[in-house]
Design a protein around this motif. Structure first.
Motif, short mmCIF file in Angstrom:
data_model
loop_
_atom_site.label_atom_id
_atom_site.label_comp_id
_atom_site.label_asym_id
_atom_site.label_seq_id
_atom_site.Cartn_x
_atom_site.Cartn_y
_atom_site.Cartn_z
N GLN A 341 0.82 -1.20 0.00
CA GLN A 341 0.00 0.00 0.00
C GLN A 341 0.86 1.26 0.00
OE1 GLN A 341 -2.47 -0.56 3.45
NE2 GLN A 341 -3.90 -1.92 2.40
N ARG A 342 1.93 1.25 0.77
CA ARG A 342 2.83 2.40 0.80
C ARG A 342 3.46 2.62 -0.58
NH1 ARG A 342 5.77 4.70 4.99
NH2 ARG A 342 5.16 3.01 6.38
N ALA A 343 3.89 1.52 -1.22
CA ALA A 343 4.50 1.65 -2.54
C ALA A 343 3.49 2.15 -3.57
CB ALA A 343 5.08 0.31 -2.97
N GLU A 344 2.24 1.69 -3.49
CA GLU A 344 1.22 2.14 -4.44
C GLU A 344 0.95 3.64 -4.30
OE1 GLU A 344 -2.12 -0.31 -3.69
OE2 GLU A 344 -1.26 -2.09 -4.64
N LEU A 345 1.00 4.15 -3.07
CA LEU A 345 0.81 5.58 -2.88
C LEU A 345 1.89 6.40 -3.57
CD1 LEU A 345 -0.25 5.74 0.89
CD2 LEU A 345 -1.68 6.14 -1.10
N LEU A 346 3.07 5.81 -3.72
CA LEU A 346 4.18 6.49 -4.39
C LEU A 346 4.32 6.07 -5.85
CD1 LEU A 346 6.84 6.26 -1.53
CD2 LEU A 346 5.42 8.21 -2.14
N GLY A 347 3.35 5.32 -6.36
CA GLY A 347 3.39 4.91 -7.76
C GLY A 347 4.25 3.71 -8.04
N GLY A 348 4.65 2.95 -7.00
CA GLY A 348 5.53 1.81 -7.19
C GLY A 348 4.87 0.49 -6.85
N THR A 349 5.69 -0.54 -6.74
CA THR A 349 5.20 -1.89 -6.46
C THR A 349 6.15 -2.59 -5.49
OG1 THR A 349 6.38 -2.83 -8.36
CG2 THR A 349 4.10 -2.12 -8.72
N VAL A 350 5.62 -3.58 -4.80
CA VAL A 350 6.40 -4.47 -3.95
C VAL A 350 6.04 -5.90 -4.32
CG1 VAL A 350 6.78 -5.32 -1.61
CG2 VAL A 350 6.68 -2.88 -2.02
N THR A 351 7.04 -6.68 -4.68
CA THR A 351 6.83 -8.10 -4.97
C THR A 351 7.65 -8.93 -4.01
OG1 THR A 351 8.62 -8.06 -6.62
CG2 THR A 351 6.38 -7.66 -7.42
N SER A 352 7.17 -10.11 -3.72
CA SER A 352 7.87 -10.99 -2.78
C SER A 352 7.58 -12.43 -3.16
CB SER A 352 7.43 -10.71 -1.35
OG SER A 352 6.02 -10.92 -1.21
N GLY A 353 8.52 -13.30 -2.79
CA GLY A 353 8.33 -14.71 -3.07
C GLY A 353 9.59 -15.51 -2.80
N PRO A 354 9.46 -16.83 -2.79
CA PRO A 354 10.63 -17.69 -2.51
C PRO A 354 11.62 -17.67 -3.67
CG PRO A 354 8.71 -19.01 -3.09
CD PRO A 354 8.22 -17.59 -2.98
N THR A 355 12.86 -17.94 -3.34
CA THR A 355 13.92 -18.02 -4.35
C THR A 355 14.22 -19.47 -4.68
OG1 THR A 355 15.63 -17.98 -2.64
CG2 THR A 355 14.92 -15.86 -3.55
N ALA A 356 15.04 -19.67 -5.69
CA ALA A 356 15.34 -21.03 -6.15
C ALA A 356 16.11 -21.83 -5.12
CB ALA A 356 16.11 -20.98 -7.47
N ASP A 357 16.92 -21.16 -4.28
CA ASP A 357 17.74 -21.89 -3.31
C ASP A 357 17.04 -22.05 -1.97
OD1 ASP A 357 17.72 -19.28 -2.53
OD2 ASP A 357 19.90 -19.08 -2.34
N GLY A 358 15.73 -21.83 -1.90
CA GLY A 358 14.99 -22.02 -0.66
C GLY A 358 14.88 -20.80 0.20
N GLY A 359 15.43 -19.70 -0.25
CA GLY A 359 15.33 -18.47 0.52
C GLY A 359 14.09 -17.67 0.16
N TYR A 360 14.17 -16.37 0.37
CA TYR A 360 13.02 -15.50 0.13
C TYR A 360 13.55 -14.13 -0.30
CZ TYR A 360 8.10 -14.22 0.67
OH TYR A 360 6.79 -13.86 0.44
N ALA A 361 12.78 -13.44 -1.14
CA ALA A 361 13.21 -12.14 -1.64
C ALA A 361 12.04 -11.16 -1.61
CB ALA A 361 13.75 -12.25 -3.06
N VAL A 362 12.33 -9.94 -1.21
CA VAL A 362 11.36 -8.84 -1.24
C VAL A 362 11.95 -7.74 -2.11
CG1 VAL A 362 10.12 -7.11 0.11
CG2 VAL A 362 10.48 -9.40 1.05
N ASP A 363 11.19 -7.32 -3.11
CA ASP A 363 11.71 -6.35 -4.09
C ASP A 363 10.78 -5.13 -4.17
OD1 ASP A 363 13.25 -5.22 -6.07
OD2 ASP A 363 12.25 -6.30 -7.69
N LEU A 364 11.32 -3.97 -3.85
CA LEU A 364 10.59 -2.70 -3.93
C LEU A 364 11.04 -1.94 -5.18
CD1 LEU A 364 8.88 -0.28 -2.79
CD2 LEU A 364 10.97 0.41 -1.57
#
Length: 382
Positions: A341-364
């Protein structure tokens, strides 16, 4: 839903009566009678003043009623006076004057004896009075409708104001209740954590345990300070402005990563003139991502990369797979939702999900141009 009828333009409503009265003069006044024509044209010209000087306009149109059969201008003036005046005695007098002028024959010098009683009967007088009463009643009706519309608008505005006051009252009660809960429950429990962490720090000889106790105590004290300030903000309930605590910026990222309690690497490549809202969005995203790593991926390491790609700012937090099972901790699952929601207010996006090696990533991702345009509107977003 029925469509509202379209109203005629105001200029047309002003010009139309003048055009009709000119036709009335053309139909009922002989051009050879110069005096009668002059009075009739004066009545037509007087209608241009009917909205500003309704009584004067009516008086200027009366001679036309007396010396000619062109009475439409006087009726229009009488209607305008009735739609603008609340003086009913004055309106009744004007209606009677019109009826007498319409009833009286002209010129008086040509009236023969006995002709008055024969040609001007009671029926003619009643007709004149009815003709005079019609524009008065119609004007009063229009005035009442206009005042009713104004009253309805005032009532609607008062109801909207009352609704806003009620909503503010409910919000103030909820804020006060939340402040009590935070003070009585959350602050008390955080205080106990700080006390227990201090006791752990002072009562152990193990250096690692002592360091962990000190970190827990430091974070607990910092949390208590923030809680106390938030309680004071909530208790204000919008009655007076309150200053928020100093908001974080990119300069605080290094301290955030160092105090996260996990092994993390920080790399930043950013310009120095970023808007405060953009800096806070990056800080909160990194903070939430590191908190989730600490809660859900024990033993994992993390990397924080903040940089610009052309006109887009990117903040990526990636962690490796956890090395041990995570403890079950309470969570409302609102963290990532709030970041989006914060990113949308600034016209951006936030994506998140697991990585191939079993970790996790959050991308703003934030477009810098759009973020700068939204800065003034969202400057109070913490």
């Amino acid at each position: 839903m029925r469509a509202r009828p379209r109203r005629l333009p105001a200029r047309l409503l002003d010009v139309l009566p003048i055009g009709l009265t000119l036709l009335d003069v053309w139909a009922h006044v002989d051009g050879e009678h110069r005096l009668a024509t002059a009075w009739a044209l004066l009545a037509v010209l007087a209608l241009t003043l009917r909205h500003r000087f309704p009584l004067l306009t009516f008086l200027l149109t009366l001679p036309s009623t007396l010396v000619t059969d062109a009475t439409l201008a006087t009726l229009v003036a009488l209607y305008t006076l009735a739609s603008l005046s609340r003086h009913r005695v004055l309106l009744a007098c004007c209606a009677v004057v019109f009826a007498v002028g319409d009833f009286t024959p002209w010129p008086w010098s040509e009236v023969e004896a006995g002709q008055f009683s024969e040609t001007r009967s009671l029926v003619r007088l009643s007709y004149s009075l009815a003709t005079a009463a019609a524009p008065v009643f119609l004007g009063q009706l229009v005035q009442a409708r206009r005042e009713l519309s104004m009253r309805l608008a005032e009532i609607s505005e008062a109801r909207e104001h009352e609704r806003l006051l009620t909503a503010q009252s409910v919000l103030a009660k909820e804020r006060a209740q939340l402040a009590r809960e935070m003070h009585d429950v959350v602050a008390h429990q955080v205080s106990l954590i700080a006390v227990q962490a201090g006791a752990l720090q002072m009562g152990t000889r193990d250096a690692g345990t002592r360091e962990a106790g000190a970190a827990i105590r430091r974070l607990s004290v910092q949390t208590l300070d923030e809680l106390r300030h938030m309680v004071s903000v909530l208790r204000a309930s919008g009655i007076r402005p309150t200053e928020l605590t100093p908001q974080p910026s990119l300069a605080d990222l290094e301290r955030l990563v160092d105090g996260s309690g996990i092994r993390a690497e920080l790399r930043t490549e950013l310009p120095a003139d970023l808007p405060p809202t953009v800096q806070r969005a990056v800080y909160r995203t990194v903070q939430e991502a590191l908190t989730n790593v600490r809660k859900h991926a024990p033993g994992a390491t993390a990397s924080v990369l903040v940089h610009c790609e052309e006109d887009t700012l990117r903040a990526t937090v990636t962690n490796t797979a956890p090395t041990r099972s995570a403890l079950p901790l309470p969570s409302a699952h609102h963290g990532l939702v709030g970041l989006r929601q914060r990113a949308e207010l600034l016209g951006g996006t936030v994506t998140s999900g697991p990585t191939a090696d079993g970790g996790y990533a959050v991308d703003l991702r934030l477009p810098l141009d759009g973020a700068r345009r939204h800065t003034s509107r969202d400057d109070m977003v913490p």
